[in-house]
Design a protein around this motif. Structure first.
Motif, PDB file in Angstrom:
ATOM      1  N   ILE A 190     -63.511 -71.473 -62.885  1.00 23.25           N
ATOM      2  CA  ILE A 190     -63.432 -70.465 -61.830  1.00 23.25           C
ATOM      3  C   ILE A 190     -63.915 -71.034 -60.495  1.00 23.25           C
ATOM      4  N   TYR A 250     -63.210 -71.409 -73.993  1.00 24.87           N
ATOM      5  CA  TYR A 250     -63.674 -70.018 -74.114  1.00 24.87           C
ATOM      6  C   TYR A 250     -63.784 -69.608 -75.585  1.00 24.87           C
ATOM      7  N   CYS A 257     -61.058 -65.317 -57.702  1.00 26.90           N
ATOM      8  CA  CYS A 257     -61.389 -65.524 -59.121  1.00 26.90           C
ATOM      9  C   CYS A 257     -62.657 -64.785 -59.519  1.00 26.90           C
ATOM     10  N   TYR A 277     -56.486 -64.884 -67.453  1.00 30.38           N
ATOM     11  CA  TYR A 277     -56.860 -66.041 -66.634  1.00 30.38           C
ATOM     12  C   TYR A 277     -55.625 -66.652 -65.978  1.00 30.38           C
ATOM     13  N   GLU A 289     -63.460 -61.911 -62.746  1.00 30.59           N
ATOM     14  CA  GLU A 289     -64.533 -61.850 -63.742  1.00 30.59           C
ATOM     15  C   GLU A 289     -64.896 -60.408 -64.074  1.00 30.59           C
TER      16      GLU A 289
END
Length: 615
Positions: free
Chosen positions: A340, A364, A400, A383, A404
């Protein structure tokens, strides 16, 4: 050695079907040579697998025809392996030899059109005719147990061979070693239950009733999972299937590096392509090769699979799939900030889009074993969408960061849905929880039959009983991944016989979003409710049964018809109608002439219910 003996020998040698295949298999120019395959597999294994393949291709053929074709191919293979390598037939690819053998058989009119085609179109045609839908072949008839034991004592070897044939033609896409392992269980059941047949204190019926589910369990479970995986591949493509496997493998092996995980993903993706096409020999080899790689690289993959790799080959795959996820590396940071905050993120995304997204999903997933693979795919898709949007602006970092917040919101919503469902399950129990699901899904999919609605919601209720007792970190993977199997079955049903546009959208648009999409479906506004015909609601004295399960089933069928008649029914109206029904049932079940009571009171109940529903 005759055919019946060969079937038995195959069962006795623990079915190490593909151990003989060389490591360099994919690099060998003659990988489809029948002589080479015969030498690799040996006669017993080659012949047994040949029969499985013929039974899976020619599902309507007789046992005798499957045996004859298997023997013909095995005879050719034996000659080719011995000395006749220059024979043109020996140089043909194995799949072509199998199809030539079928096309040379008489009285197989179903395959005339396919046999007129040239390869590879001929093979595609044959594969398209494989039918795994229930009812295509009549279900197994439950035999008289005494007669079955007598048959087993007199014709044991041919009986087991016949069992293999019957399973194969009913499950044309099922992995051949699974079928052979089921045959072992079948033979053990017959031995265990029939050895005491002359002992009058021994309950044969009870023995078979108790052991039969263990025999068919691998067929049902492996068959469903294979059909499910092939459905994803066919509908959503190789990219989606590989993304799913990437998430699952990254969770399973969090210590493995990206290159190792990506290699496994590619190999498993290729395996499923072979398996889903019905190329059973390639499918078997692919799987064995992957298992060999995993078990010889335990040190870089996982500390949790040692016992699995010590098991016989047939049990190894299932054991590894069900093994615990390995522990995360001690030095693994909790976040993936670089995906990010890194200033070069848009440049990397533009240059190596899929690799960059795969690395994000890998990083992730290995950090979040508490998430389901489907949720991880949704996060990966989120994403990707975020980068597409943010890299158009001049300040991707700020953009970005806003993404989140969306991610946290989605995670919270998903966990809330699962928690709410489990709270309802724990409060209401199996029967009333299933009724809640029946109300919801009958409104969403009123085109399904009562039997289908009861079956699917029963499966979902079983998921509740299995998953809602688990700790919070195990709940989501258990619930969503099992629910995904049920939704996959509903979507395959839709492909066979379309349900409605809402279901079509959820089944077609996005694999990762399928579960949330189904959850958001509401009443099908285009559905024309059932008319109140005399046969829609009938009441008879069988409602007085003391068999609780039977009574619950009857009441659920009535509930489904009630919702199909009045899709807009409110909870208050349902409660009122249910109370009136319960009162009538109690009254008539106490009456001396129960049937006459139901004949009289039933129409009265329907009239009162109509008034309640129109209020």
């Amino acid at each position: 050695m005759n055919w019946r003996t060969i079937i038995y020998v195959v069962l006795l040698v623990s079915l190490t079907v593909v151990k003989a295949l060389p490591r360099s298999y994919r690099d060998i120019e003659e990988k489809n040579s029948i002589g080479q395959r015969f030498s690799q597999l040996q006669e017993n294994n080659f012949k047994a697998i040949a029969m499985i393949m013929f039974a899976q291709y020619v599902q309507g053929g007789t046992f005798g025809k499957a045996v004859k074709m298997a023997e013909d191919v095995t005879d050719l293979a034996k000659r080719c392996a011995a000395a006749a390598r220059d024979n043109p037939d020996c140089l043909k690819p194995l799949d072509r030899i199998f199809l030539d053998t079928i096309c040379q058989e008489e009285n197989l009119p179903r395959f005339t059109d396919c046999c007129a085609k040239k390869d590879p179109e001929r093979n595609d045609c044959f594969l398209s005719l494989k039918n795994s839908s229930r009812g295509f072949i009549s279900p197994f008839e439950r035999p008289n147990v005494e007669a079955a034991c007598k048959n087993h004592s007199q014709h044991r070897h041919s009986l087991t061979g016949y069992f293999i044939y019957e399973v194969s033609r009913r499950h044309p896409f099922l992995y051949a070693p699974t079928i052979l392992s089921v045959a072992i269980r079948y033979d053990e059941m017959m031995k265990n239950c029939c050895r005491s047949a002359e002992d009058h204190t021994h309950n044969l019926e009870e023995c078979f009733r108790r052991q039969a589910p263990k025999v068919v369990k691998p067929v049902k479970e492996d068959g469903l999972r294979q059909e499910h995986t092939c459905g994803i591949l066919k509908k959503f493509g190789e990219r989606t299937l590989k993304a799913l496997k990437l998430a699952q493998i990254s969770q399973k092996f969090p210590k493995a590096d990206f290159i190792t995980v990506n290699k496994l993903v590619m190999d498993i993706g290729n395996m499923h392509k072979d398996c889903c096409r019905g190329d059973m020999l390639d499918c078997m080899h692919d799987r064995e090769e992957i298992l060999h790689y995993v078990c010889t690289n335990q040190d870089i993959l996982s500390s949790k699979i040692k016992k699995c790799c010590e098991k016989p080959l047939l049990q190894r795959s299932e054991c590894i799939v069900n093994a615990e996820n390995d522990d995360k590396p001690a030095d693994l940071s909790p976040h993936v900030r670089e995906f990010i905050e890194d200033k070069g993120i848009c440049e990397r995304f533009a240059q190596e889009k899929d690799t960059h997204l795969a690395r994000f999903l890998y990083e992730y997933s290995r950090r979040h074993p508490e998430f389901s693979a489907q949720m991880l795919l949704r996060i990966g898709k989120g994403y990707e969408d975020l980068l597409k949007e943010c890299c158009k602006t001049g300040a991707p970092g700020d953009c970005c960061s806003r993404g989140e917040e969306e991610l946290k919101k989605h995670i919270s919503e998903t966990e809330s849905v699962m928690k709410t469902s489990c709270d309802i399950y724990k409060e209401k129990g199996d029967y009333y929880f299933q009724n809640e699901l029946l109300m919801s899904f009958t409104k969403k999919m009123p085109q399904l039959t009562s039997a289908e609605l009861i079956k699917f919601t029963k499966q979902m209720t079983t998921i509740g009983s299995k998953c809602c007792q688990l700790s919070q970190d195990k709940l989501l993977p258990c619930a969503e991944e099992n629910l995904d199997l049920v939704l996959g079955e509903i979507c395959r049903r839709h492909l066979t016989d379309p349900i409605n546009p809402g279901v079509c959208h959820c089944c077609s648009s996005s694999y990762a979003l399928r579960r949330p999409c189904m959850g958001k479906l509401e009443i099908d506004e285009n559905y024309v409710p059932l008319s109140l015909t005399p046969g829609l609601f009938t009441f008879h004295e069988d409602l007085c049964t003391t068999e609780e399960e039977e009574l619950q089933h009857k009441k659920q069928e009535m509930l489904i018809n009630l919702i199909k008649y009045k899709p807009q029914i409110t909870q208050e109206q349902l409660t009122s109608v249910t109370a009136a029904f319960t009162a009538m049932r109690e009254q008539c079940c106490k009456d001396e002439n129960r049937e006459a009571c139901f004949v009289k009171e039933g129409p009265e109940l329907i009239k009162r219910s109509e008034k309640m529903l129109s209020a």
